[in-house]
Design an enzyme around this catalytic site. Structure first.
Site, PDB file in Angstrom:
ATOM      1  N   CYS A  83       0.805  -1.222   0.000  1.00 52.67           N
ATOM      2  CA  CYS A  83       0.000   0.000   0.000  1.00 52.67           C
ATOM      3  C   CYS A  83       0.838   1.272   0.000  1.00 52.67           C
ATOM      4  O   CYS A  83       0.294   2.374  -0.114  1.00 52.67           O
ATOM      5  CB  CYS A  83      -0.941   0.006   1.205  1.00 52.67           C
ATOM      6  SG  CYS A  83      -2.025  -1.429   1.239  1.00 52.67           S
ATOM      7  N   HIS A 114      -3.265   7.557   6.293  1.00 48.15           N
ATOM      8  CA  HIS A 114      -3.520   6.281   5.610  1.00 48.15           C
ATOM      9  C   HIS A 114      -4.932   5.805   5.936  1.00 48.15           C
ATOM     10  O   HIS A 114      -5.683   5.444   5.039  1.00 48.15           O
ATOM     11  CB  HIS A 114      -2.470   5.260   6.034  1.00 48.15           C
ATOM     12  CG  HIS A 114      -2.475   4.002   5.243  1.00 48.15           C
ATOM     13  ND1 HIS A 114      -2.406   3.986   3.862  1.00 48.15           N
ATOM     14  CD2 HIS A 114      -2.536   2.700   5.630  1.00 48.15           C
ATOM     15  CE1 HIS A 114      -2.418   2.732   3.434  1.00 48.15           C
ATOM     16  NE2 HIS A 114      -2.510   1.932   4.485  1.00 48.15           N
ATOM     17  N   HIS A 142     -10.348   1.393  -0.191  1.00 53.66           N
ATOM     18  CA  HIS A 142      -8.891   1.247  -0.089  1.00 53.66           C
ATOM     19  C   HIS A 142      -8.373   0.733  -1.429  1.00 53.66           C
ATOM     20  O   HIS A 142      -8.566  -0.425  -1.774  1.00 53.66           O
ATOM     21  CB  HIS A 142      -8.548   0.274   1.036  1.00 53.66           C
ATOM     22  CG  HIS A 142      -7.089   0.247   1.402  1.00 53.66           C
ATOM     23  ND1 HIS A 142      -6.108   0.797   0.609  1.00 53.66           N
ATOM     24  CD2 HIS A 142      -6.439  -0.266   2.490  1.00 53.66           C
ATOM     25  CE1 HIS A 142      -4.929   0.621   1.175  1.00 53.66           C
ATOM     26  NE2 HIS A 142      -5.118  -0.012   2.329  1.00 53.66           N
TER      27      HIS A 142
END
Length: 413
Positions: free
Chosen positions: A178, A312, A346
């Site tokens: 990520c 995040h 996400h």
């Protein structure tokens, strides 16, 4: 070192098929997450799909490349443009389709056998981790007649972007879970600062809504059942999304020479690894803190200089808790914080790139984007509940990926 500026942005997300639409929907507090069932063998669940069916990586990348160049006022061919475009999943969807065809009664396993090749059907009808797949003399049926196996190798999406714009220089294809998006941008900055390129097309793209990805995160217990609620007391987990953001980065001198519009400067970055666990973050966040501190030093910033943090914020229990604690420990109370994953889902490797795009828009328009999905905050942070005007000069963006990949980036005017 040469100043590096952003002169073009292309963005596609579940919120909209271009930068302007996505930004406007975000400011309005809208979410692109809906309940979908793209694969009949899997139950319906919240997903951040761009359209009704999962996107194709190559098509998505072509759209983003064209949008970024148009926004920057550039016309191909651009032979001397570098490429640094990452993806954490790359062409995984195509590989799953190949495997599905091989093991669904047409390949080496024989008719009637499931993905495990043992005569039993699996829930996902696709390969799963730790399965054994001997493939003697197997034929590889392709998802479509215009594909080849070589075109689905992980780096080939970056190569395809180079072909699209006629770039014959450096091509990088970062892959760092990520943290991929910020890592790709950091590599682009280094290419310009080292003099290898004056212009780089960079960012990350993800088309990761596949049976294996959904099943894998479900097995981990990481998926939400109704939606994504970052930093909320009742958060359920992450929601998978798709999309990407690509940027044209240029030396400030080149941008001045061609009188290009400039969104902001890339002022610094920090990259570290936990070396701790395949998916759980190091509980004290030591390496994540080190990445942020590296970023601050390279940007010549103190924590009190930061006007906004794009977090995040995955809406998982552990990530949000650790990230909140490190923000509280490093920064003065009152720095505005938001995560946009409650709006886009996400997007895994592309999430940091989307965060950079939204942060650039915040700098340009002096508006803080909201933490969509947040209803009852759990943490003592200035979480942005609704879009609001603010004086924004310096912004930080965070990405924390599986394997302990930590990335921070600083943007400013």
């Amino acid at each position: 070192m040469a100043d590096v500026v952003v002169t073009g942005i292309g963005l596609v997300s579940a919120l909209g098929k271009n930068l302007v639409d996505s930004w406007q929907q975000l400011l309005a507090g809208k979410s692109g997450i809906q309940i979908h069932q793209p694969f009949p063998e899997l139950e319906p669940r919240p997903l951040g799909l761009i359209s009704k069916q999962p996107a194709q990586l190559r098509t998505l990348t072509q759209l983003l490349v064209a949008s970024a160049l148009q926004d920057a006022g550039l016309i191909p061919p651009l032979e001397d443009c570098g490429i640094s475009i990452g993806s954490s999943r790359s062409h995984q969807a195509a590989w799953e389709e190949m495997a599905r065809q091989m093991y669904d009664g047409k390949g080496a396993r024989g008719k009637g056998q499931g993905a495990m090749g043992n005569g039993k059907k699996t829930n996902s009808q696709c390969p799963i981790p730790n399965a054994q797949f001997p493939i003697p003399n197997a034929q590889f049926p392709m998802p479509n007649a215009h594909s080849s196996w070589l075109d689905t190798l992980p780096h080939m999406n970056a190569i395809a972007a180079a072909r699209q714009i006629g770039a014959t220089g450096v091509v990088l294809a970062p892959m760092a879970a990520c943290a991929t998006g910020i890592w790709a941008i950091a590599q682009a900055v280094l290419l310009i600062q080292s003099g290898q390129c004056q212009r780089v097309l960079t960012g990350a793209v993800e088309a990761a809504i596949t049976p294996l990805t959904i099943t894998g995160f479900q097995q981990m217990g990481a998926l939400a059942k109704t939606g994504a609620y970052p930093f909320d007391l009742h958060r359920e987990g992450l929601v998978l999304g798709e999309g990407g953001a690509l940027f044209v980065l240029e030396s400030a001198e080149l941008a001045r020479q061609r009188q290009a519009k400039v969104y902001a400067k890339i002022l610094g970055f920090g990259l570290t690894a936990d070396a701790y666990h395949p998916n759980a973050p190091e509980p004290q966040g030591k390496s994540a803190i080190a990445a942020i501190e590296q970023c601050l030093v390279r940007s010549s910033f103190r924590p009190s200089d930061i006007d906004y943090i794009h977090a995040h914020g995955t809406a998982t229990q552990m990530n949000d808790s650790i990230e909140s604690r490190l923000i509280q420990n490093l920064f003065p109370q009152g720095v505005p914080v938001s995560s946009t994953k409650g709006a886009t889902g996400h997007t895994l490797g592309a999430s940091g790139a989307l965060g950079v795009a939204f942060s650039l828009m915040a700098l340009q328009q002096q508006i803080l984007p909201p933490c969509v999905g947040l209803k009852q905050p759990e943490f003592d942070l200035d979480l942005v509940r609704e879009a609001r005007q603010a004086e924004i000069r310096q912004v930080l963006g965070f990405s924390f990926g599986f394997g302990g990949q930590n990335a921070a980036i600083a943007l400013g005017n």
